[in-house]
Scaffold this motif. Structure first.
Motif, PDB file in Angstrom:
ATOM      1  N   GLY A  85       0.812  -1.214   0.000  1.00  0.00           N
ATOM      2  CA  GLY A  85       0.000   0.000   0.000  1.00  0.00           C
ATOM      3  C   GLY A  85       0.841   1.258   0.000  1.00  0.00           C
ATOM      4  O   GLY A  85       0.584   2.204  -0.751  1.00  0.00           O
ATOM      5  N   HIS A  86       1.865   1.274   0.839  1.00  0.00           N
ATOM      6  CA  HIS A  86       2.718   2.467   0.904  1.00  0.00           C
ATOM      7  C   HIS A  86       3.487   2.685  -0.399  1.00  0.00           C
ATOM      8  O   HIS A  86       3.569   3.810  -0.903  1.00  0.00           O
ATOM      9  N   LEU A  87       4.060   1.615  -0.944  1.00  0.00           N
ATOM     10  CA  LEU A  87       4.822   1.762  -2.182  1.00  0.00           C
ATOM     11  C   LEU A  87       3.941   2.218  -3.336  1.00  0.00           C
ATOM     12  O   LEU A  87       4.369   3.027  -4.171  1.00  0.00           O
ATOM     13  N   ALA A  88       2.698   1.714  -3.388  1.00  0.00           N
ATOM     14  CA  ALA A  88       1.793   2.130  -4.458  1.00  0.00           C
ATOM     15  C   ALA A  88       1.506   3.624  -4.381  1.00  0.00           C
ATOM     16  O   ALA A  88       1.457   4.318  -5.404  1.00  0.00           O
ATOM     17  N   ASP A  89       1.298   4.126  -3.165  1.00  0.00           N
ATOM     18  CA  ASP A  89       1.073   5.558  -3.001  1.00  0.00           C
ATOM     19  C   ASP A  89       2.349   6.347  -3.264  1.00  0.00           C
ATOM     20  O   ASP A  89       2.316   7.449  -3.821  1.00  0.00           O
ATOM     21  N   ARG A  90       3.479   5.792  -2.877  1.00  0.00           N
ATOM     22  CA  ARG A  90       4.749   6.520  -3.011  1.00  0.00           C
ATOM     23  C   ARG A  90       5.143   6.695  -4.487  1.00  0.00           C
ATOM     24  O   ARG A  90       5.537   7.778  -4.913  1.00  0.00           O
ATOM     25  N   VAL A  91       5.052   5.618  -5.252  1.00  0.00           N
ATOM     26  CA  VAL A  91       5.439   5.711  -6.667  1.00  0.00           C
ATOM     27  C   VAL A  91       4.285   6.183  -7.545  1.00  0.00           C
ATOM     28  O   VAL A  91       4.465   6.404  -8.739  1.00  0.00           O
ATOM     29  N   ARG A  92       3.092   6.310  -6.934  1.00  0.00           N
ATOM     30  CA  ARG A  92       1.897   6.763  -7.649  1.00  0.00           C
ATOM     31  C   ARG A  92       1.603   5.910  -8.877  1.00  0.00           C
ATOM     32  O   ARG A  92       1.231   6.410  -9.935  1.00  0.00           O
ATOM     33  N   ASP A  93       1.812   4.603  -8.720  1.00  0.00           N
ATOM     34  CA  ASP A  93       1.521   3.669  -9.804  1.00  0.00           C
ATOM     35  C   ASP A  93       0.948   2.388  -9.205  1.00  0.00           C
ATOM     36  O   ASP A  93       1.672   1.444  -8.907  1.00  0.00           O
ATOM     37  N   HIS A  94      -0.356   2.390  -9.000  1.00  0.00           N
ATOM     38  CA  HIS A  94      -1.006   1.246  -8.380  1.00  0.00           C
ATOM     39  C   HIS A  94      -0.941   0.013  -9.269  1.00  0.00           C
ATOM     40  O   HIS A  94      -0.833  -1.115  -8.781  1.00  0.00           O
ATOM     41  N   LYS A  95      -1.002   0.223 -10.574  1.00  0.00           N
ATOM     42  CA  LYS A  95      -0.956  -0.925 -11.481  1.00  0.00           C
ATOM     43  C   LYS A  95       0.379  -1.650 -11.376  1.00  0.00           C
ATOM     44  O   LYS A  95       0.432  -2.888 -11.411  1.00  0.00           O
ATOM     45  N   LEU A  96       1.475  -0.918 -11.278  1.00  0.00           N
ATOM     46  CA  LEU A  96       2.796  -1.528 -11.192  1.00  0.00           C
ATOM     47  C   LEU A  96       2.896  -2.454  -9.994  1.00  0.00           C
ATOM     48  O   LEU A  96       3.339  -3.612 -10.111  1.00  0.00           O
ATOM     49  N   LEU A  97       2.492  -1.963  -8.816  1.00  0.00           N
ATOM     50  CA  LEU A  97       2.591  -2.795  -7.611  1.00  0.00           C
ATOM     51  C   LEU A  97       1.635  -3.986  -7.681  1.00  0.00           C
ATOM     52  O   LEU A  97       1.978  -5.103  -7.267  1.00  0.00           O
ATOM     53  N   ALA A  98       0.432  -3.758  -8.198  1.00  0.00           N
ATOM     54  CA  ALA A  98      -0.512  -4.870  -8.338  1.00  0.00           C
ATOM     55  C   ALA A  98       0.048  -5.917  -9.293  1.00  0.00           C
ATOM     56  O   ALA A  98      -0.046  -7.132  -9.042  1.00  0.00           O
ATOM     57  N   GLY A  99       0.653  -5.477 -10.400  1.00  0.00           N
ATOM     58  CA  GLY A  99       1.225  -6.414 -11.354  1.00  0.00           C
ATOM     59  C   GLY A  99       2.358  -7.232 -10.761  1.00  0.00           C
ATOM     60  O   GLY A  99       2.470  -8.447 -11.012  1.00  0.00           O
ATOM     61  N   LEU A 100       3.208  -6.600  -9.952  1.00  0.00           N
ATOM     62  CA  LEU A 100       4.281  -7.339  -9.287  1.00  0.00           C
ATOM     63  C   LEU A 100       3.707  -8.410  -8.351  1.00  0.00           C
ATOM     64  O   LEU A 100       4.226  -9.527  -8.271  1.00  0.00           O
ATOM     65  N   GLY A 101       2.631  -8.054  -7.651  1.00  0.00           N
ATOM     66  CA  GLY A 101       2.016  -9.016  -6.747  1.00  0.00           C
ATOM     67  C   GLY A 101       1.408 -10.189  -7.474  1.00  0.00           C
ATOM     68  O   GLY A 101       1.621 -11.363  -7.104  1.00  0.00           O
ATOM     69  N   TYR A 102       0.650  -9.912  -8.534  1.00  0.00           N
ATOM     70  CA  TYR A 102       0.063 -11.002  -9.317  1.00  0.00           C
ATOM     71  C   TYR A 102       1.151 -11.874  -9.938  1.00  0.00           C
ATOM     72  O   TYR A 102       1.031 -13.102  -9.996  1.00  0.00           O
ATOM     73  N   GLY A 103       2.227 -11.243 -10.419  1.00  0.00           N
ATOM     74  CA  GLY A 103       3.294 -11.999 -11.047  1.00  0.00           C
ATOM     75  C   GLY A 103       4.013 -12.921 -10.073  1.00  0.00           C
ATOM     76  O   GLY A 103       4.313 -14.082 -10.394  1.00  0.00           O
ATOM     77  N   LEU A 104       4.294 -12.432  -8.855  1.00  0.00           N
ATOM     78  CA  LEU A 104       4.972 -13.259  -7.860  1.00  0.00           C
ATOM     79  C   LEU A 104       4.118 -14.465  -7.472  1.00  0.00           C
ATOM     80  O   LEU A 104       4.617 -15.584  -7.340  1.00  0.00           O
ATOM     81  N   SER A 105       2.823 -14.250  -7.295  1.00  0.00           N
ATOM     82  CA  SER A 105       1.936 -15.364  -6.957  1.00  0.00           C
ATOM     83  C   SER A 105       1.918 -16.407  -8.072  1.00  0.00           C
ATOM     84  O   SER A 105       1.900 -17.617  -7.818  1.00  0.00           O
ATOM     85  N   ALA A 106       1.926 -15.948  -9.325  1.00  0.00           N
ATOM     86  CA  ALA A 106       1.932 -16.879 -10.456  1.00  0.00           C
ATOM     87  C   ALA A 106       3.208 -17.707 -10.483  1.00  0.00           C
ATOM     88  O   ALA A 106       3.185 -18.916 -10.761  1.00  0.00           O
ATOM     89  N   LEU A 107       4.342 -17.085 -10.190  1.00  0.00           N
ATOM     90  CA  LEU A 107       5.624 -17.797 -10.203  1.00  0.00           C
ATOM     91  C   LEU A 107       5.694 -18.875  -9.125  1.00  0.00           C
ATOM     92  O   LEU A 107       6.416 -19.873  -9.275  1.00  0.00           O
ATOM     93  N   CYS A 108       4.964 -18.679  -8.027  1.00  0.00           N
ATOM     94  CA  CYS A 108       5.036 -19.632  -6.918  1.00  0.00           C
ATOM     95  C   CYS A 108       4.202 -20.893  -7.148  1.00  0.00           C
ATOM     96  O   CYS A 108       4.461 -21.925  -6.508  1.00  0.00           O
ATOM     97  N   LYS A 109       3.214 -20.834  -8.016  1.00  0.00           N
ATOM     98  CA  LYS A 109       2.339 -21.997  -8.208  1.00  0.00           C
ATOM     99  C   LYS A 109       3.108 -23.246  -8.641  1.00  0.00           C
ATOM    100  O   LYS A 109       2.891 -24.335  -8.087  1.00  0.00           O
TER     101      LYS A 109
END
Length: 454
Positions: A85-109
């Motif tokens: 949440g903090h990083l998304a507000d700090r870099v003002r790019d919510h899509k970027l942080l959300a994409g990193l999260g979705y990508g990491l979860s996909a890699l772990c499967k």
């Protein structure tokens, strides 16, 4: 917005909606994010549906061991939410942080195919939940910022309905794979990884790259520099520059200043209090299997029952919360969960037990999952929306982490019945406290008190 009846901020948002036209439409970004969540939840729930049975019956984990893993599954996500949440507000790019999260979860499967011990599984699940923690607050912030304050419940209801469609299809897919494949669990984990990658692709291609405000940023009740406290004043949480203009990066101090908002503190505290007695889904399904005698081959379909009810009720219950008050709906959902606990404890084993418990479980999620983030629209300024969502979400998830550990230990020491009975009593007491703390502000003042006092 507080978990109360309509506030001044909602009234102001409603006036703006009238000037714009119909206020019940859902922003396109909400629908796209709902599609991403739908695909991702198919992947996640395929794993979630088989994991309890896989760990307990195949790998021989005790309830305490499973409770530890389940706690990790939720606790890591809770801690990372604050960072996301903090990083998304700090870099003002919510899509970027959300994409990193979705990508990491996909890699772990795919890594689940290699995990066979408690330590290895714990590490993989922790990484997967790290991805979830990174994406949750930025995703919900995009939904909130794209929606007028008075329509938040409906918007989150639509998103949660689409998300739950995936939660419904995931267990069904896992069930079909287990019946068709020789190495059923490995096949489930492999297909889950492929589906997760598809969700990331949709996010990258179709979700807008910049923050979407509700008609130019009218989602917040105040300007970008402050948020209203209970007395109707403001608490400074940042500078005065425009959110989309020359504002410097959000600092940790600004995010922490949100805790000075009395309503936000109350909301986060009550979410944590109730989370301490909210037994995890996996334990509910294991208890239901034992009490109702559900066969192992049908176990993966139990989450499907919850998902169907959630899907049917998410939008109407979210809209109802916008009209009658989010506090009422939120607490009613927990009363539905308490009733489900009662049925698991004392109801006779009849054919109606399973559908009744699953229906109440689905009602609980429909009345709470989208209503809680919707309540933040009138409390947190736009440039700190993801941070505010992360604070409340983290408080709830950490409490559920503690509940998983405690419930697993209690089940191992005293049995499933006493463990669930203790949770039921605790939930009743916590709901009573939350009902007092979250009641409308006007109910806490005597007629002789001025507007700004408590």
């Amino acid at each position: 917005m507080y978990l109360t009846d309509r506030s001044a901020s909602v009234k102001a948002g409603t006036d703006r909606d009238r000037r714009r036209g119909p206020g019940t439409k859902v922003a396109p970004v909400v629908l796209v994010l709902g599609t991403v969540s739908l695909i991702t939840d198919i992947s996640s729930e395929m794993v979630t549906a088989v994991l309890p049975l896989y760990l307990v019956t195949t790998l021989g984990f005790s309830p305490l061991g499973f409770g530890t893993l389940d706690g990790v599954y939720n606790g890591v996500s809770a801690l990372v939410q604050l960072t996301g949440g903090h990083l998304a507000d700090r870099v003002r790019d919510h899509k970027l942080l959300a994409g990193l999260g979705y990508g990491l979860s996909a890699l772990c499967k795919p890594l689940l195919l290699l995990a066979g011990s408690l330590g290895t599984l714990g590490t993989v699940l922790a990484l997967e939940r790290t991805g979830k923690g990174l994406r949750t607050a930025p995703r919900d912030a995009m939904i909130s910022l794209a929606t007028p304050a008075g329509n938040q419940g409906r918007a989150f209801g639509v998103h949660r309905a689409m998300d739950t469609t995936g939660a419904m299809l995931g267990p069904l897919t896992a069930f079909l794979i287990l019946r068709a494949a020789a190495d059923g669990y490995d096949a489930v984990f492999g297909v889950s990884a492929c589906v997760a990658v598809l969700g990331v692709v949709v996010l990258v291609l179709f979700v807008p790259g910049r923050r979407q405000g509700a008609d130019g940023g009218h989602g917040a009740p105040t300007d970008a520099a402050g948020a209203r406290d209970e007395a109707g004043g403001t608490v400074e949480v940042g500078g005065t520059a425009d959110v989309r203009g020359g504002r410097p990066p959000v600092r940790v101090r600004e995010a922490l200043a949100l805790l000075r908002l009395p309503r936000l503190r109350a909301l986060a505290g009550c979410a944590a209090l109730l989370g301490l007695t909210t037994v995890s889904d996996a334990f509910v399904y294991l208890l239901l299997q034992r009490r109702a005698g559900v066969g192992e081959e049908w176990f993966t379909l139990l989450p499907l029952g919850t998902a169907v009810v959630f899907l049917l009720l998410a939008v109407p219950v979210g809209a109802l919360a916008d009209r009658v008050g989010r506090r009422t709906v939120f607490l009613s959902g927990h009363m539905g969960l308490l009733t489900a606990y009662g049925l698991l404890l004392w109801a006779p084993n009849t054919p109606l037990l399973t559908p009744a418990v699953l229906a109440l479980h689905g009602i609980f999620y429909a009345a709470t999952d989208g209503v809680l983030p919707a309540a933040l629209a009138g409390l947190v300024p736009e440039h700190l929306r993801a941070s505010g969502l992360a604070i409340v979400g983290t408080s709830q998830a950490l409490a559920r982490f503690c509940c998983s550990l405690a419930f697993g230990a209690a089940w191992t020491a005293w049995g499933d019945g006493p463990a669930l009975a203790g949770s039921a009593v605790g939930l009743l007491c916590c709901a009573a406290v939350a009902g007092v703390v979250l009641r409308p502000t006007g109910e806490t003042r005597s007629p002789s008190q001025p507007q700004g006092s408590r």
